[in-house]
Enzyme design. Structure first.
Site, mmCIF file in Angstrom:
data_model
loop_
_atom_site.group_PDB
_atom_site.id
_atom_site.type_symbol
_atom_site.label_atom_id
_atom_site.label_comp_id
_atom_site.label_asym_id
_atom_site.label_seq_id
_atom_site.Cartn_x
_atom_site.Cartn_y
_atom_site.Cartn_z
ATOM 1 N N ASP A 103 -1.462 -0.749 -2.583
ATOM 2 C CA ASP A 103 -0.366 -0.849 -3.540
ATOM 3 C C ASP A 103 0.645 0.287 -3.398
ATOM 4 O OD1 ASP A 103 -2.522 0.791 -4.425
ATOM 5 O OD2 ASP A 103 -1.706 0.828 -6.445
ATOM 6 N N GLU A 169 -4.788 0.727 -6.604
ATOM 7 C CA GLU A 169 -5.430 2.042 -6.669
ATOM 8 C C GLU A 169 -4.699 2.947 -7.650
ATOM 9 O OE1 GLU A 169 -6.204 6.084 -6.359
ATOM 10 O OE2 GLU A 169 -4.311 5.314 -5.558
#
Length: 435
Positions: A103, A169
């Site tokens: 991400d 994350e």
């Protein structure tokens, strides 16, 4: 913390660096070098097209397409947008997991590069710019390259490799679950059952070619706190007619800042408490009735974490009582301590030294940043290390930190990242496979 180390066939890494394993490492070196330009190309594509946590749809599709092209068994939609690839080696042995986070962040890029991000997205209901400002684009590309390397020597692998491409994350959007915690809940470490997990993080403050690691507590547990204060509203000209939560909050902030400096033995364990947000009031001449203050607690030891939680409550409640304000304190855990299993670390550091060069591998100071890789390590032994990516020709002190608009990574360290993950995999398999 659960530990699992098969007792059969344990060998020192130095004793397995010749023969078949040495031949595999030569193939790994050649393949990693040959893949460098492709991995850089992947990284630039991901950098130019970043996606926020739980929204990594195109990113996941590209990853899955590549893993399928290698003949891996591929699972998609894991923890919403995660991808898992399973590579079964030609010989029996342990299951090794390798993880990359995928991400990006709600940050507007300022770096002048041809593949700079111009992406836009939505974060918690707000329109934001999107950037890979922490290097997750490099992690994806390195692990995709590692998958190609290990797939090319599949018949010689003594075990199974599980490639985990993890979303969110940096944290899922408000009101959603996500990240490593959700992956674990959905069984990513099962079927087949993972014995050990390795992961890396590119680092803009570490020179290219270097690897840094730390045994035990490596990155901090991240706890968030919310303090709600209720006083008595009054005119700003007559404060004695009310109870001021703003003045009380100011005292609390000073008190909170003494918790670490006066209660934690900093020679043994690092810790941080920071207030990041204060919201109160609607006019400059009105003392409000309510105030909300939020912040973060970082710790690298479970006992220190408990101490900080207890002292925060004590300090806040004590100051509130003395001021006649009521206080409610809520502490929520965001990530656990990133804990490198000491036995595993000791066994695998020689692999990192053989890969990068002994003088290029060193122990990092404790890091008060957080990583949800810790949720994997809570279940199986894990080793998480840092890979150098500092821009060349620039003093480290002047390098833009992670999570900033000027964050920049030198791409010449990607080959070392692929070699390190590949060599950790085959060495662990060799040490823990039946002879």
């Amino acid at each position: 913390m659960k530990k699992y180390f098969p007792l059969l066939g344990l060998l020192a890494v130095s004793s397995i660096s010749s023969g078949q394993t040495g031949s595999l490492k030569a193939k790994i070196d050649q393949k990693a070098t040959a893949l460098e330009s492709q991995v850089i190309s992947w990284r630039r594509d991901f950098h130019q097209n970043p996606e926020l946590g739980n929204r990594e749809f195109k990113t996941s599709e590209k990853i899955a397409t590549h893993l399928r092209s290698l003949g891996l068994e591929v699972q998609t939609g894991v923890a919403k947008t995660g991808v898992v690839g399973i590579l079964k080696g030609g010989k029996p042995g342990p299951v090794v997991a390798l993880r990359a986070d995928i991400d990006a962040l709600p940050v507007k890029e300022r770096v002048e590069i041809p593949f700079a991000s111009k992406a836009e997205g939505e974060y918690n209901g707000k329109a934001v710019s999107v950037m890979h400002a922490c290097g997750h684009d490099t992690h994806i590309a390195i692990l995709m390259g590692t998958a190609e390397i290990l797939a090319s020597i599949k018949k010689d692998l003594k075990g199974t490799v599980k490639f985990i491409f993890q979303p969110a994350e940096e944290g899922p959007p408000e009101g959603e679950e996500g990240g490593a915690k959700l992956m674990v809940q959905e069984g990513v470490l099962q079927n087949p059952k993972v014995d050990v997990i390795f992961g890396l993080h590119i680092n803009a403050q570490t020179e290219v070619g270097q690897i840094k690691y730390r045994s035990k507590g490596t990155m901090a547990a991240s706890d968030w706190f919310t303090i709600k204060l209720k006083g008595k509203q009054t005119h700003g000209a007559y404060p004695w007619l009310g109870v001021d939560p703003i003045a009380t909050a100011a005292q609390m902030i000073m008190g909170i800042q003494t918790i670490v400096s006066r209660n934690v033995n900093l020679s043994e364990s690092a810790a941080v408490i920071s207030v990041g947000q204060i919201n109160a009031g609607v006019r400059s001449n009105v003392i409000p009735e309510e105030l909300i203050m939020t912040g973060t607690i970082r710790s690298l030891d479970k006992e220190v974490q408990k101490l900080l939680h207890n002292r925060l409550n004590q300090v806040v409640k004590g100051i509130a009582e003395s001021a006649g304000v009521t206080a409610d304190v809520k502490i929520t855990n965001q990530t656990l301590i990133t804990y490198n299993d000491p036995e595993l670390t000791e066994k695998m550091v020689p692999t990192l030294e053989a890969t990068a060069g002994k003088n290029k591998v060193s122990i990092t100071p404790a890091v008060t940043g957080a990583e949800d890789f810790s949720y994997f390590q809570e279940k199986v032994p894990g080793l998480y290390f840092f890979l150098g990516g500092a821009p060349k020709g620039k003093p480290i002190a002047e390098t833009a930190p992670h999570h900033t608009p000027d964050f920049y990574i030198d791409e010449s360290g990607f080959v070392l990242g692929m070699k390190a993950l590949s060599n950790l995999t085959i060495d662990y398999m060799e040490m823990n496979s039946k002879k």
